[in-house]
Design an enzyme around this catalytic site. Sequence first.
Site, mmCIF file in Angstrom:
data_model
loop_
_atom_site.group_PDB
_atom_site.id
_atom_site.type_symbol
_atom_site.label_atom_id
_atom_site.label_comp_id
_atom_site.label_asym_id
_atom_site.label_seq_id
_atom_site.Cartn_x
_atom_site.Cartn_y
_atom_site.Cartn_z
ATOM 1 N N LYS A 65 0.825 -1.211 0.000
ATOM 2 C CA LYS A 65 0.000 0.000 0.000
ATOM 3 C C LYS A 65 0.854 1.253 0.000
ATOM 4 C CE LYS A 65 -4.311 -1.853 1.623
ATOM 5 N NZ LYS A 65 -5.409 -1.852 2.580
ATOM 6 N N LYS A 109 -9.786 -4.204 -5.595
ATOM 7 C CA LYS A 109 -10.708 -3.142 -6.009
ATOM 8 C C LYS A 109 -9.978 -1.921 -6.526
ATOM 9 C CE LYS A 109 -12.233 -2.909 -1.356
ATOM 10 N NZ LYS A 109 -13.171 -2.601 -0.340
ATOM 11 N N LYS A 113 -3.454 -10.672 -6.831
ATOM 12 C CA LYS A 113 -4.826 -10.864 -6.345
ATOM 13 C C LYS A 113 -5.785 -9.857 -7.000
ATOM 14 C CE LYS A 113 -5.289 -7.867 -2.382
ATOM 15 N NZ LYS A 113 -5.734 -7.565 -1.073
HETATM 16 P P1 TYM Z 1 -10.529 -5.841 2.834
HETATM 17 O O1 TYM Z 1 -11.617 -4.843 2.970
HETATM 18 O O2 TYM Z 1 -9.341 -5.486 2.011
HETATM 19 O O3 TYM Z 1 -11.096 -7.194 2.279
HETATM 20 C C1 TYM Z 1 -12.228 -7.813 2.874
HETATM 21 C C2 TYM Z 1 -12.102 -9.315 2.813
HETATM 22 O O4 TYM Z 1 -11.977 -9.760 1.457
HETATM 23 C C3 TYM Z 1 -10.862 -10.624 1.340
HETATM 24 N N1 TYM Z 1 -10.293 -10.477 -0.021
HETATM 25 C C4 TYM Z 1 -10.050 -11.503 -0.852
HETATM 26 N N2 TYM Z 1 -10.228 -12.831 -0.703
HETATM 27 C C5 TYM Z 1 -9.903 -13.627 -1.752
HETATM 28 N N3 TYM Z 1 -9.396 -13.145 -2.916
HETATM 29 C C6 TYM Z 1 -9.194 -11.820 -3.115
HETATM 30 N N4 TYM Z 1 -8.726 -11.370 -4.265
HETATM 31 C C7 TYM Z 1 -9.531 -10.934 -2.047
HETATM 32 N N5 TYM Z 1 -9.472 -9.580 -1.894
HETATM 33 C C8 TYM Z 1 -9.940 -9.322 -0.640
HETATM 34 C C9 TYM Z 1 -9.894 -10.153 2.423
HETATM 35 O O5 TYM Z 1 -8.983 -11.166 2.775
HETATM 36 C C10 TYM Z 1 -10.857 -9.833 3.558
HETATM 37 O O6 TYM Z 1 -11.194 -10.997 4.275
HETATM 38 N N6 TYM Z 1 -8.202 -5.275 7.223
HETATM 39 C C11 TYM Z 1 -9.301 -5.922 6.552
HETATM 40 C C12 TYM Z 1 -10.642 -5.555 7.144
HETATM 41 C C13 TYM Z 1 -10.678 -5.766 8.608
HETATM 42 C C14 TYM Z 1 -10.822 -7.009 9.278
HETATM 43 C C15 TYM Z 1 -10.809 -6.698 10.650
HETATM 44 C C16 TYM Z 1 -10.976 -8.322 8.815
HETATM 45 C C17 TYM Z 1 -10.584 -4.792 9.551
HETATM 46 N N7 TYM Z 1 -10.651 -5.365 10.771
HETATM 47 C C18 TYM Z 1 -10.914 -7.698 11.615
HETATM 48 C C19 TYM Z 1 -11.082 -9.310 9.811
HETATM 49 C C20 TYM Z 1 -11.048 -8.999 11.156
HETATM 50 C C21 TYM Z 1 -9.315 -5.502 5.090
HETATM 51 O O7 TYM Z 1 -8.788 -4.488 4.736
HETATM 52 O O8 TYM Z 1 -10.039 -6.319 4.274
#
Ligand code: TYM
Length: 330
Positions: A113, A198, A195
Amino acid sequence: MDKKRVLSGVQSTGNLTLGNFLGAINNWVTMQEQYDCYYMIADLHSLTVRNDPNTLRENALKLIALYVAAGLDPQKNNIFVQSHVSAHSELSWILNCYTYMGELSRMTQFKDKSAKHADNINSGLFTYPVLMASDIILYQADLVPVGEDQKQHLELTRDIAERFNKIYGDTFKVPEAYITRSGAKIMGLQNPEAKMSKSATNLNDVIFLNDTPDDIVKKFKKAVTDSDNLVKYDPENKPGVSNLMQIYGAVTSKSKEEIEKEFEGQGYGTFKMAVAYAVVEKLKPIQSKYNELLSNKDYIKQIYEKGDENARKIASVTLKDVKEKVGLIV
Ligand code: TYM
């Protein structure tokens, strides 16, 4: 016996992708009967990048609608907004003092990032995994269903929880990541070595959950494969085809072997169309429920107000315990 507790969340920035859905939300739906579930809108995490305030607010509401449209029953799950439970920010500060710069510098997501947002490497981006750890251990969560890209953050969460417990005695449950094989890491359609994200600049690389059926078909038709014309799972040598198999498998619950058999002797054209239609069919009911829910903002508010209240009850107990243990007057 008490149900095990689950916590997870998604950032409320931008449009969600098929990766977010298959890696996380789709698995949450399967957990709602068996576990005591807390699913949050990670709006504080979203502040690590610049957002238009109105869009960010709107996105949080949209995300709640999407959780429900994807199949999360608001009666069975606690759906809440991270910033509405102040214990997250409070615990995060405390845990910052128990996390080392070296640990945070090793986080691959921080490195990625900061490369992407070179003009805005703020300290929130750096300490973001501490907030995530706080989100999880505030609830004494047993399991955290996420995609593979969050695994390193989960390992850090465990380290922080264990470190704290070692100093102050049993305080936090040490959580485990729950990563399913089928949707763990959905790759880009144009660049299957990275991966699906978005923030991709090439829109053909990503399926967004609000893409029209036409867009979905077009994007799958253009998906990068190889010249073998053989539907076989081999992520190393055939990343494009393997990713499409992964998507198809996650959406239809078919195994890799079943998929290989189904498309034996058929070309990539037929295969890509089958994947596209399976995704269109999976998303269709979610999209229509989502649009219906979005027109009922009062209902969305009711959902998160109930979730916020339940979340606060649990989070405040943990926070009070932590404050006492570290020596604050409570
Ligand atoms: P975020 O918002 O980037 O993504 C949300 C969830 O989607 C999953 N993900 C994917 N899984 C498979 N293939 C992909 N290409 C892919 N892109 C995204 C991510 O692994 C995630 O599960 N920090 C976290 C949000 C968060 C969180 C938490 C999660 C904040 N606090 C506590 C669990 C527990 C995040 O930025 O996810």
